[in-house]
Design a protein around this motif. Structure first.
Motif, short mmCIF file in Angstrom:
data_model
loop_
_atom_site.label_atom_id
_atom_site.label_comp_id
_atom_site.label_asym_id
_atom_site.label_seq_id
_atom_site.Cartn_x
_atom_site.Cartn_y
_atom_site.Cartn_z
N ALA A 268 36.55 24.22 47.57
CA ALA A 268 36.31 25.63 47.22
C ALA A 268 35.81 25.73 45.79
O ALA A 268 36.09 24.86 44.96
CB ALA A 268 37.59 26.45 47.39
N LEU A 269 35.07 26.78 45.51
CA LEU A 269 34.62 27.09 44.15
C LEU A 269 34.84 28.57 43.90
O LEU A 269 34.44 29.40 44.71
CB LEU A 269 33.13 26.75 43.97
CG LEU A 269 32.56 27.01 42.58
CD1 LEU A 269 33.15 26.03 41.56
CD2 LEU A 269 31.03 26.90 42.58
N ALA A 270 35.50 28.88 42.79
CA ALA A 270 35.79 30.28 42.44
C ALA A 270 35.49 30.51 40.97
O ALA A 270 35.54 29.57 40.16
CB ALA A 270 37.24 30.62 42.76
N GLN A 271 35.21 31.76 40.65
CA GLN A 271 34.92 32.13 39.26
C GLN A 271 36.02 33.05 38.75
O GLN A 271 36.31 34.09 39.36
CB GLN A 271 33.57 32.81 39.15
CG GLN A 271 33.13 33.06 37.71
CD GLN A 271 31.67 33.47 37.64
OE1 GLN A 271 31.23 34.32 38.40
NE2 GLN A 271 30.93 32.86 36.73
N LEU A 272 36.63 32.66 37.63
CA LEU A 272 37.65 33.49 37.01
C LEU A 272 37.00 34.68 36.32
O LEU A 272 35.78 34.71 36.10
CB LEU A 272 38.45 32.66 36.00
CG LEU A 272 39.24 31.47 36.60
CD1 LEU A 272 39.84 30.61 35.49
CD2 LEU A 272 40.32 31.97 37.55
N THR A 273 37.79 35.64 35.96
CA THR A 273 37.26 36.89 35.39
C THR A 273 36.56 36.66 34.07
O THR A 273 35.72 37.47 33.67
CB THR A 273 38.39 37.91 35.22
OG1 THR A 273 39.45 37.32 34.43
CG2 THR A 273 38.95 38.34 36.57
N ASP A 274 36.90 35.57 33.36
CA ASP A 274 36.24 35.29 32.08
C ASP A 274 35.01 34.40 32.24
O ASP A 274 34.41 33.98 31.25
CB ASP A 274 37.22 34.64 31.09
CG ASP A 274 37.81 33.35 31.62
OD1 ASP A 274 37.37 32.86 32.67
OD2 ASP A 274 38.75 32.82 30.97
N PHE B 119 35.75 34.10 44.96
CA PHE B 119 35.38 32.86 45.65
C PHE B 119 33.88 32.85 45.92
O PHE B 119 33.32 33.80 46.46
CB PHE B 119 36.17 32.72 46.95
CG PHE B 119 37.54 32.15 46.77
CD1 PHE B 119 37.76 30.79 46.84
CD2 PHE B 119 38.61 32.99 46.45
CE1 PHE B 119 39.02 30.27 46.65
CE2 PHE B 119 39.88 32.47 46.26
CZ PHE B 119 40.09 31.10 46.35
N ILE B 120 33.27 31.76 45.51
CA ILE B 120 31.84 31.55 45.77
C ILE B 120 31.66 30.66 46.99
O ILE B 120 30.80 30.88 47.82
CB ILE B 120 31.18 30.92 44.53
CG1 ILE B 120 31.31 31.88 43.34
CG2 ILE B 120 29.72 30.57 44.79
CD1 ILE B 120 31.20 31.23 42.01
N VAL B 121 32.49 29.62 47.06
CA VAL B 121 32.54 28.73 48.23
C VAL B 121 33.99 28.65 48.65
O VAL B 121 34.87 28.38 47.83
CB VAL B 121 32.01 27.33 47.89
CG1 VAL B 121 32.17 26.39 49.08
CG2 VAL B 121 30.55 27.38 47.44
N ASP B 122 34.26 28.88 49.93
CA ASP B 122 35.64 28.80 50.43
C ASP B 122 35.62 28.04 51.74
O ASP B 122 35.66 28.61 52.82
CB ASP B 122 36.22 30.20 50.62
CG ASP B 122 37.73 30.17 50.85
OD1 ASP B 122 38.31 29.07 50.83
OD2 ASP B 122 38.32 31.24 51.04
N LEU C 296 24.67 27.50 46.32
CA LEU C 296 25.47 28.58 45.73
C LEU C 296 26.24 28.10 44.50
O LEU C 296 26.38 28.84 43.53
CB LEU C 296 26.43 29.14 46.77
CG LEU C 296 25.81 29.92 47.92
CD1 LEU C 296 26.89 30.44 48.86
CD2 LEU C 296 24.96 31.08 47.40
N ALA C 297 26.74 26.87 44.56
CA ALA C 297 27.45 26.32 43.40
C ALA C 297 26.52 26.20 42.21
O ALA C 297 26.89 26.53 41.07
CB ALA C 297 28.06 24.96 43.74
#
Length: 382
Positions: free
Chosen positions: A268-274, A254-257, A9-10
């Motif tokens: 964890a891995l998350a994507q910001l709105t930008d 959140f992609i990985v939590d 997923l990452a």
């Protein structure tokens, strides 16, 4: 989620950088954004593959001169004639072979030596023809690739440049010089991250140290221009762990939590709105290392336009205990018989990883594993 799924997923969440044109001197370490195609034949004309004499027909031959290196017009040989030649020089018209200097017997202008038709001549187009694809997109540009590009006459390459990765190290308890003490912990993660980032093929910005302040973390995330931001020491669920609330307040997805692995499960891995990605690393050093090798390497690989690195399998002759529900990452030395665990693999310990050749990836199970996969400790993907 499962350790393998977190890697997949990452990798899928990241996006390759935009391909740009770079001069050869600036392309080293980048990844080919388009196939490398030869614009012409190499060599463009028949060339000598050895120092010696270009000859025509069977010997003995009359030596009529010596070609200068770089001569534009090598001339023509008649039957029974020879001319001195250097490696890489254009072959005279009519030449049938080259007699090596070490095989040549010259008496006055008379040359004798072994001559086999076509011997020691590089024919025009022998290496490639115009339009040949020499390398596909996705190949890491190393010195050999640069040399090949120059050989076919290219001055620039279309490449995906390395992504920029920032590192934020949080913790009021951290000290950055000298030993630990009561209530104080020497920062071991900050010194690790730049080397890990560069070995993974990315460009590291200077490590930034933050207090355990949510406002400071929000500001640092907003101000960073890096494509990937590493945040260590605040990815768990304690009172000083602000990463998840901060990301939620910024509208991140959140992609990985959390990952089912030991050590390193709070990653964890998350994507910001930008579109920027934020990787949360646990505060314990070995756990942080595992998280970077799990998610960080996968993310950077995709940003560089590379596939998810494959892991090799290896035997663990003495066996290693499995965790019932989580993947274990175990420091091992590699021997002719397989992988040997070396201990000192607690989440706060770096003694084991520092002495290890790799980490054994031990799948969950009820007993002991006698085989594992290998996760390189040195994430050298270019």
């Amino acid at each position: 989620m499962a350790w393998d799924l977190a890697r997949v997923l990452a990798h899928a969440a990241a996006r390759p950088g935009k391909a740009v044109s770079r001069g050869l001197a600036e392309a080293d370490g980048c990844v080919l954004g388009t196939p490398l195609v030869s614009p012409g034949a190499v060599p463009p004309v028949d060339r000598a593959a050895m120092d010696g004499y270009a000859v025509r027909g069977d010997g003995p031959w009359q030596v009529i001169g010596h070609l200068r290196a770089g001569a534009a017009d090598p001339g023509t040989l008649a039957d029974g004639q020879a001319t001195g030649i250097v490696t890489g020089a254009a072959i005279p018209a009519g030449a049938t072979s080259v007699v090596r200097s070490e095989d040549a017997i010259v008496t006055g202008d008379r040359l004798e030596g072994p001559a086999e038709d076509g011997r020691h001549i590089r024919r025009a187009g022998e290496e490639c023809q115009p339009g040949d694809q020499l390398l596909p997109a996705g190949v890491i540009v190393d010195p050999a690739v640069l040399g090949l590009a120059a050989t076919v006459g290219l001055n620039r390459l279309t490449v995906i440049p390395p992504p920029t990765v920032a590192a934020l190290v949080t913790g009021d308890e951290l000290v950055h010089r000298g030993p630990s003490g009561p209530g104080r912990v020497r920062d071991a993660i900050g010194p690790m991250l730049p080397g890990l980032i560069t070995r993974a093929g990315a460009r590291a910005t200077p490590v930034q140290h933050l207090s355990d302040s949510r406002d400071d973390l929000i500001q640092a995330l907003r101000e960073s221009e890096a494509e990937l931001i590493l945040v260590s020491g605040s990815s768990a669920a304690g009172p000083a762990d602000h990463l998840r609330p901060t990301l939620n307040s910024l509208g991140a997805e959140f992609i990985v939590d959390g990952v089912a692995c030991r050590p390193g499960h709070p990653q964890a891995l998350a994507q910001l709105t930008d579109g920027r990605l934020v990787l949360g690393l646990p505060g314990n050093p070995f756990a942080a290392l595992v998280a970077f090798l799990t998610i960080g390497v996968a993310t950077i690989s995709r940003m560089r336009g590379l596939r998810l690195p494959e892991l090799t399998h290896i035997a663990v002759p003495g066996g290693v205990p499995c965790h019932p529900t989580s993947t274990r990452l175990v420091p091992v030395r590699l021997t002719s018989h397989g992988a040997v665990p070396i201990g000192h693999g607690g989440s706060a310990m770096l003694r084991g990883p520092a002495a290890a050749d790799a980490l054994a990836v031990v799948a969950p199970g009820p007993a002991e594993a006698i085989a594992a996969r290998l996760l390189p400790l040195n994430p050298d993907i270019g």
